[in-house]
Design a protein around this motif. Sequence first.
Motif, mmCIF file in Angstrom:
data_model
loop_
_atom_site.group_PDB
_atom_site.id
_atom_site.type_symbol
_atom_site.label_atom_id
_atom_site.label_comp_id
_atom_site.label_asym_id
_atom_site.label_seq_id
_atom_site.Cartn_x
_atom_site.Cartn_y
_atom_site.Cartn_z
ATOM 1 N N GLU A 261 0.786 -1.647 -0.194
ATOM 2 C CA GLU A 261 0.477 0.152 -0.067
ATOM 3 C C GLU A 261 0.764 1.028 0.095
ATOM 4 O O GLU A 261 0.561 2.137 0.882
ATOM 5 N N GLY A 262 1.947 1.057 -0.901
ATOM 6 C CA GLY A 262 2.681 2.161 -0.537
ATOM 7 C C GLY A 262 4.040 2.414 -0.276
ATOM 8 O O GLY A 262 4.576 3.476 -0.887
ATOM 9 N N ARG A 263 3.948 1.141 0.588
ATOM 10 C CA ARG A 263 5.223 1.403 1.811
ATOM 11 C C ARG A 263 6.220 0.744 1.714
ATOM 12 O O ARG A 263 5.147 -0.231 1.333
ATOM 13 N N VAL A 264 7.207 0.782 1.506
ATOM 14 C CA VAL A 264 8.811 -0.394 1.649
ATOM 15 C C VAL A 264 8.285 -1.018 2.402
ATOM 16 O O VAL A 264 8.358 -0.733 3.972
ATOM 17 N N VAL A 265 8.570 -2.607 2.689
ATOM 18 C CA VAL A 265 9.052 -3.099 3.660
ATOM 19 C C VAL A 265 9.794 -3.973 3.508
ATOM 20 O O VAL A 265 10.097 -4.626 2.410
ATOM 21 N N PHE A 266 10.550 -3.989 4.366
ATOM 22 C CA PHE A 266 11.865 -4.166 4.261
ATOM 23 C C PHE A 266 11.705 -6.206 4.931
ATOM 24 O O PHE A 266 11.294 -6.347 6.270
ATOM 25 N N VAL A 267 12.150 -7.781 4.118
ATOM 26 C CA VAL A 267 11.750 -8.709 4.860
ATOM 27 C C VAL A 267 12.971 -9.474 4.661
ATOM 28 O O VAL A 267 13.109 -9.840 3.604
ATOM 29 N N GLY A 268 12.799 -10.058 5.864
ATOM 30 C CA GLY A 268 13.784 -11.550 6.055
ATOM 31 C C GLY A 268 13.361 -12.308 5.607
ATOM 32 O O GLY A 268 11.731 -13.469 4.835
ATOM 33 N N ASP A 269 14.170 -13.408 5.508
ATOM 34 C CA ASP A 269 14.169 -15.004 5.035
ATOM 35 C C ASP A 269 12.873 -15.395 3.659
ATOM 36 O O ASP A 269 12.608 -15.961 3.639
ATOM 37 N N THR A 270 13.795 -14.519 2.651
ATOM 38 C CA THR A 270 12.674 -14.505 1.307
ATOM 39 C C THR A 270 13.626 -14.521 0.434
ATOM 40 O O THR A 270 14.824 -14.210 0.903
ATOM 41 N N LEU A 271 13.359 -14.366 -0.477
ATOM 42 C CA LEU A 271 14.425 -13.785 -1.920
ATOM 43 C C LEU A 271 13.302 -13.270 -3.264
ATOM 44 O O LEU A 271 11.878 -13.538 -3.362
ATOM 45 N N PRO A 272 14.083 -11.985 -3.667
ATOM 46 C CA PRO A 272 13.104 -11.339 -5.323
ATOM 47 C C PRO A 272 12.114 -12.584 -5.856
ATOM 48 O O PRO A 272 13.309 -13.943 -6.075
ATOM 49 N N GLY A 273 11.327 -12.596 -5.968
ATOM 50 C CA GLY A 273 10.525 -13.077 -6.874
ATOM 51 C C GLY A 273 9.520 -14.271 -6.146
ATOM 52 O O GLY A 273 8.539 -14.797 -6.421
ATOM 53 N N GLU A 274 9.148 -13.836 -4.785
ATOM 54 C CA GLU A 274 8.446 -15.027 -4.118
ATOM 55 C C GLU A 274 7.283 -14.046 -3.454
ATOM 56 O O GLU A 274 7.228 -12.854 -3.435
ATOM 57 N N ARG A 275 6.314 -14.636 -3.660
ATOM 58 C CA ARG A 275 5.051 -13.823 -2.864
ATOM 59 C C ARG A 275 5.277 -15.029 -0.758
ATOM 60 O O ARG A 275 5.184 -16.526 -1.436
ATOM 61 N N VAL A 276 5.162 -13.933 -0.391
ATOM 62 C CA VAL A 276 5.473 -14.907 1.160
ATOM 63 C C VAL A 276 4.137 -14.149 2.296
ATOM 64 O O VAL A 276 3.696 -12.931 2.065
ATOM 65 N N LEU A 277 3.887 -14.595 2.901
ATOM 66 C CA LEU A 277 2.959 -13.987 4.081
ATOM 67 C C LEU A 277 3.813 -13.945 5.222
ATOM 68 O O LEU A 277 4.563 -14.241 6.000
ATOM 69 N N ALA A 278 4.430 -12.400 5.639
ATOM 70 C CA ALA A 278 4.632 -11.922 6.535
ATOM 71 C C ALA A 278 4.322 -11.292 7.587
ATOM 72 O O ALA A 278 3.120 -11.259 7.886
ATOM 73 N N ARG A 279 4.881 -11.671 9.130
ATOM 74 C CA ARG A 279 4.673 -10.509 10.081
ATOM 75 C C ARG A 279 4.766 -9.162 10.305
ATOM 76 O O ARG A 279 7.046 -9.072 10.215
ATOM 77 N N LEU A 280 4.517 -8.074 10.217
ATOM 78 C CA LEU A 280 5.553 -7.450 10.768
ATOM 79 C C LEU A 280 6.153 -6.903 12.034
ATOM 80 O O LEU A 280 5.932 -7.725 12.916
#
Length: 406
Positions: A29-48
């Motif tokens: 929603e327009g905000r950058v999210v830095f997320v660990g334990d993934t890599l480009p091209g994936e779709r993940v469920l993440a916890r803020l």
Amino acid sequence: MTDPETPGDLVELDVLRIAHGGVAVAEHEGRVVFVGDTLPGERVLARLSDTTHGRFFRAETVSVLEASPDRRPHIWSAASVDRDPADRAGGAEFGHIAPERQRALKTTVLRDALERTGRMDEAQLDALDPQVRAVPGLPDGTRSRTRIRLHVDDDGRAGPYAARTRHVVAVDDLPLGVSELEDLLPSVPRRPGPVDLVAPSAGTAFALPNGTTHSPVRERIGDRTFVLEATGFWQVHPAAPAVLTAAVGAAIDPGLFDPRAGNLDLYGGVGLLAAALGDLGGPTTVVTTVEADRRASRHARENLADWRGARTVGARVDVFLGREKGQRPGATVVLDPPRSGVGRAVVEGVVALAPAQVVYVACDPVALARDLATFAEHGWRPRRLDAFDLFPNTHHFEVVAALAQG
């Protein structure tokens, strides 16, 4: 849920690109999210995990909804995405990525740093062609550390911290460590605090609890032995000292190298790279190694005894350069700073010496790029750049840059 702003909220993220620091970048929603334990091209469920920065959030992957073809089972079960992020071992943030893709992502980070922070254009980048290359070792990047720091909590559990926390994750294996370190796990002292596991190449592995001392250890590189403190700085990858010694030798332009000039090894530790200069120039090579850690400097004096022109100085590099009077024409200067880099004052101090060439060994691409930009302001530019995957299954790598005027 729209516009979540509370740590613990779950979001689905499409991962876009890699960022420096071992995390990937997504947008929500327009905000950058830095997320660990993934890599480009994936779709993940993440916890803020952190929503306090305003412009961006931090998050941890909880599950993978659409996996990249480069995802593999994590090489360390204690760090697997199958575990809750709060109980997921830190220190192996790329362990779920195929090794070739790890190096490709590190190359992307390096190029991005050189472009954005180093202010290099495409022509310069193409000429340097920076590529993070594999080094000798197991193909999956395991058994690649001879030193590991663990922590013991108040309940006597030993292991690494979970990422960005002080929570100890108890472990019963250490696949990133050489097997001798893993063998030490059952006997790790359970006194609360840090514990250093050390496997010197010339000696027996041991555990060193916080607050204790140990006699110096010996590390063997080819037919040469270096003495250092057990917890003193030494490259952790078994192949790293030899790889970096060779890389520094290759980076030095023989047409500019004068063994009798006032050569310098700055942030010299126990003299590993000063010895590389000495091997190039022979026993009469003139080289001064400068190191702020006085114990390391004393060991360097012993380690460099084969070269009659070797001198050791126990001092901070910026202080040493501030005391220097005059120039060092014909000198080769080697820089091997900590992760923070050298900074403007040291760059300008080196430039003021008017050396023939500079070799910069770096373990952080952004700090390197910043310092290269400062060198460029004074007419010094890299003519060669080599990068090595000396920290497989993490986001770290090492770079050796050769600089000359013009």
